[in-house]
Design an enzyme around this catalytic site. Structure first.
Site, PDB file in Angstrom:
ATOM      1  N   GLN A 357       0.825  -1.201   0.000  1.00 56.94           N
ATOM      2  CA  GLN A 357       0.000   0.000   0.000  1.00 56.94           C
ATOM      3  C   GLN A 357       0.867   1.262   0.000  1.00 56.94           C
ATOM      4  O   GLN A 357       1.772   1.398   0.829  1.00 56.94           O
ATOM      5  CB  GLN A 357      -0.923   0.019   1.220  1.00 56.94           C
ATOM      6  CG  GLN A 357      -1.919  -1.116   1.266  1.00 56.94           C
ATOM      7  CD  GLN A 357      -1.412  -2.346   2.011  1.00 56.94           C
ATOM      8  OE1 GLN A 357      -0.205  -2.560   2.126  1.00 56.94           O
ATOM      9  NE2 GLN A 357      -2.339  -3.146   2.513  1.00 56.94           N
ATOM     10  N   GLN A 379      -0.631   0.152  -5.725  1.00 59.38           N
ATOM     11  CA  GLN A 379      -1.664  -0.318  -4.796  1.00 59.38           C
ATOM     12  C   GLN A 379      -2.153   0.830  -3.925  1.00 59.38           C
ATOM     13  O   GLN A 379      -1.366   1.579  -3.350  1.00 59.38           O
ATOM     14  CB  GLN A 379      -1.118  -1.445  -3.916  1.00 59.38           C
ATOM     15  CG  GLN A 379      -2.159  -2.036  -2.974  1.00 59.38           C
ATOM     16  CD  GLN A 379      -1.679  -3.288  -2.257  1.00 59.38           C
ATOM     17  OE1 GLN A 379      -0.648  -3.852  -2.595  1.00 59.38           O
ATOM     18  NE2 GLN A 379      -2.438  -3.743  -1.265  1.00 59.38           N
ATOM     19  N   ARG A 469     -13.755  -5.322  -5.356  1.00 60.02           N
ATOM     20  CA  ARG A 469     -14.005  -6.400  -4.400  1.00 60.02           C
ATOM     21  C   ARG A 469     -14.411  -5.777  -3.065  1.00 60.02           C
ATOM     22  O   ARG A 469     -14.070  -4.624  -2.771  1.00 60.02           O
ATOM     23  CB  ARG A 469     -12.763  -7.278  -4.232  1.00 60.02           C
ATOM     24  CG  ARG A 469     -11.513  -6.553  -3.765  1.00 60.02           C
ATOM     25  CD  ARG A 469     -10.363  -7.524  -3.541  1.00 60.02           C
ATOM     26  NE  ARG A 469      -9.144  -6.865  -3.097  1.00 60.02           N
ATOM     27  CZ  ARG A 469      -8.112  -7.495  -2.555  1.00 60.02           C
ATOM     28  NH1 ARG A 469      -8.160  -8.815  -2.383  1.00 60.02           N
ATOM     29  NH2 ARG A 469      -7.027  -6.844  -2.176  1.00 60.02           N
ATOM     30  N   TRP A 471     -14.215  -4.777   0.461  1.00 57.38           N
ATOM     31  CA  TRP A 471     -13.280  -4.622   1.569  1.00 57.38           C
ATOM     32  C   TRP A 471     -13.990  -4.801   2.913  1.00 57.38           C
ATOM     33  O   TRP A 471     -13.455  -5.387   3.850  1.00 57.38           O
ATOM     34  CB  TRP A 471     -12.635  -3.234   1.475  1.00 57.38           C
ATOM     35  CG  TRP A 471     -11.631  -2.918   2.526  1.00 57.38           C
ATOM     36  CD1 TRP A 471     -10.866  -3.805   3.234  1.00 57.38           C
ATOM     37  CD2 TRP A 471     -11.257  -1.619   2.996  1.00 57.38           C
ATOM     38  NE1 TRP A 471     -10.045  -3.127   4.114  1.00 57.38           N
ATOM     39  CE2 TRP A 471     -10.264  -1.791   3.981  1.00 57.38           C
ATOM     40  CE3 TRP A 471     -11.662  -0.320   2.660  1.00 57.38           C
ATOM     41  CZ2 TRP A 471      -9.673  -0.716   4.648  1.00 57.38           C
ATOM     42  CZ3 TRP A 471     -11.067   0.760   3.311  1.00 57.38           C
ATOM     43  CH2 TRP A 471     -10.086   0.562   4.292  1.00 57.38           C
TER      44      TRP A 471
END
Length: 562
Positions: A357, A379, A469, A471
């Site tokens: 991240q 990311q 997706r 989280w």
């Protein structure tokens, strides 16, 4: 009452002497009689106490019945010493619930403060605790605003008119607790110590939000056609002019790396800006590459960044989780102060695909808008943390979960491009973080272009790319009237962890075009749907979803409410 107990005890002793039991048996009998008497008296006392405030108790029960955690709601409010004095209406119940929650948040703050002085903490743990202190401080401010709002809005009609503001504040308070705990995803030891207090506060905030939702109705813009082009009302005519490309603006200060302006760094210009400003404060950032990390804190409101062009005005950094930061603090630029605007700037994080991240831009500013800006990273490129946000004519590029967070955010006329990730990785455009079914949050991608960068196009068969997706449990993402290229897999969406959230999420698609827009092969999850109703789609337009009619007009950026 005590005299009555003594009398009962004496009578029990006398009775025991009349029976030919041993002295021990006699004492036991006396004790049993005494305990039974005490229990009876306590029960009567409790019942009498409850009966004395039954109108308040009834209101609390009714209000708490609509919440997700009714037992916590009821017990925390009914046991407050002033419940009979303070609770006369349903609104009073919410006000008292908010006050009780504030006390719990303050308790958590001191616990976190104490933990932060512990010896032997790692740099990441220190950073995560710092993030938590910031989140708890912001929670207190949000709850104070809710409390003030409830006091000011005397009638139910005025409450309903400001319902979206109250829901946004409570939604943000819930997100704060999640953000605090998310910082310890790799440091479980401290997370365990904090979890009980943070989760309790999150549940209390959830209950207050549910009661507000139950008492009010949405005040969404209605009656507009989906194709109508209008600016949101929360942007003033002056701010619209400021945001429109080509408009000449006289800045308050100029930032220039070569020393030709008032400041050489963006951070210095922000630090010198007035606090709690009610008027627009414009910082012009001249062409150049600014290698710095910048935060616009909560106290710095109504600030605007204007660059010389997103190709030439670049703010860049390289913090990352692998490099020791939390996701939250990895942001090159972090915007917290409300009313922030930006135009013609690139926000970048160059940590790369291998450093996990690494945020280019984090935004928690309410009523914030970005026009002709680029957000470039890998990311977690763009962290739409919380509150109401709008992006128009922007470019967002990344790999895994590269638009994520729990704001109420609309992207309009933007280019959203996946890029080549690391070997074995999959690309996810979105990872929305809604944790409560009553939160007014979600990601809306409207009239945008979803595609791939040149480095991914040549090898896109080796790197599956998905729209998103889930989280968190109630993840909500809607893509409508957008062009979707064949970079997106036919199934469209991907799981987070097995069947987690597949029934509670809301993922919708409406009238999209392009080779990746076909819905026949999409996932069969209960939470996914192809939207066919224009009225349902209307609820996710800027005019409705972020109440854009009340503030976007002030930005000066172009937008469509419908």
């Amino acid at each position: 009452m005590m005299r009555r107990v003594k009398d009962l005890y004496a009578r029990a002793i006398i009775s025991s002497k009349k029976v030919s039991f041993s002295s021990k048996r006699a004492k036991l009998l006396a004790l049993i009689v005494l305990v039974s008497a005490l229990i009876g008296i306590v029960v009567v006392a409790v019942k009498s106490s409850r009966d004395s405030h039954s109108p308040a108790e009834g209101l609390v029960k009714t209000s708490c019945s609509s919440t997700t955690y009714p037992e916590l709601c009821y017990s925390s409010i009914i046991n407050h010493p002033d419940v009979t004095k303070k609770v006369k209406t349903q609104k009073d119940v919410i006000e008292l619930a908010v006050n009780i929650t504030q006390a719990a948040v303050r308790k958590n703050y001191f616990q976190i403060k104490k933990l932060s002085t512990r010896k032997g903490l790692t740099p990441r743990e220190i950073g995560a605790l710092h993030d938590c202190l910031q989140m708890v401080s912001e929670t207190l401010e949000e709850l104070e605003e809710v409390a003030r709002g409830l006091e000011e809005y005397h009638s139910y009609e005025s409450l309903r008119q400001h319902a979206n503001d109250l829901k946004t504040l409570m939604s943000s308070a819930i997100t704060d607790q999640e953000t605090c705990l998310d910082g310890f995803s790799q440091d479980k030891r401290l997370r365990k110590e904090l979890e009980k207090g943070q989760v309790k506060v999150e549940k209390m905030c959830s209950n207050a939000l549910a009661m507000i939702c139950n008492m009010t109705i949405d005040q969404n813009a209605a009656g507009r056609k989906l194709e109508e082009e209008v600016w949101p009302e929360w942007l003033s005519p002056r701010d619209r002019r400021l945001l429109q490309s080509g408009t000449t603006v006289r800045p308050n200060v100029v930032v220039a790396a070569d020393g030709s302006g008032n400041y050489k760094t963006v951070a210095a210009a922000v630090a010198a800006a007035p606090s709690k400003s009610s008027t627009r404060y414009v910082i012009r950032i001249k062409a150049g590459v600014y290698r710095e990390n910048v935060e616009v804190p909560k106290a710095k409101t109504n600030i605007m960044f204007i660059g010389d062009g997103r190709e030439t005005t670049i703010i860049t950094g390289s913090r990352s989780v692998k490099g020791g930061s939390t996701t939250f603090e990895s942001a090159t630029v972090a915007i917290v102060g409300d009313g922030f605007l930006a135009r013609d700037i690139t926000f970048q994080n160059t940590a790369g695909a291998s450093n996990h991240q690494a945020v280019a831009l984090r935004v928690g500013s309410d009523f914030s808008a970005f026009y002709k800006c680029d957000m470039l990273a890998y990311q977690d490129t763009l962290y739409v943390h919380k509150n109401r946000q709008f992006y128009i004519n922007c470019l967002i590029v990344g790999t895994v979960d590269f638009i994520f967070g729990n704001a109420a955010v609309v992207f309009q006329d933007c280019d959203i491009h996946a890029r080549r990730p690391n070997s074995g990785q999959k690309n996810m455009l979105t990872a929305q973080g809604r944790t409560d079914r009553n939160q007014n949050t979600g990601i809306v991608i409207h009239k945008c272009r979803i595609g791939a960068t040149s480095d991914l196009k040549a090898v896109q068969g080796s790197f599956p790319t998905y729209l998103g997706r889930p989280w968190k449990q109630y993840s909500r993402t809607v893509i409508m009237q957008s062009s979707i290229s064949n970079v997106i897999q036919p199934t469209g969406w991907f799981e987070w962890d097995g069947d987690f959230a597949l029934e509670t999420l809301y993922y919708g698609e409406y009238r999209n075009t392009g080779p990746g827009a076909g819905t026949s092969g999409r996932v069969k999850w209960k939470g996914f749907k192809v939207i066919t109703s224009s009225s349902e789609a209307q609820g996710f337009t800027p005019g409705s979803f972020i109440v854009g009619g009340s503030w976007l007009g002030n930005t000066g950026f172009p937008f469509a409410l419908g």
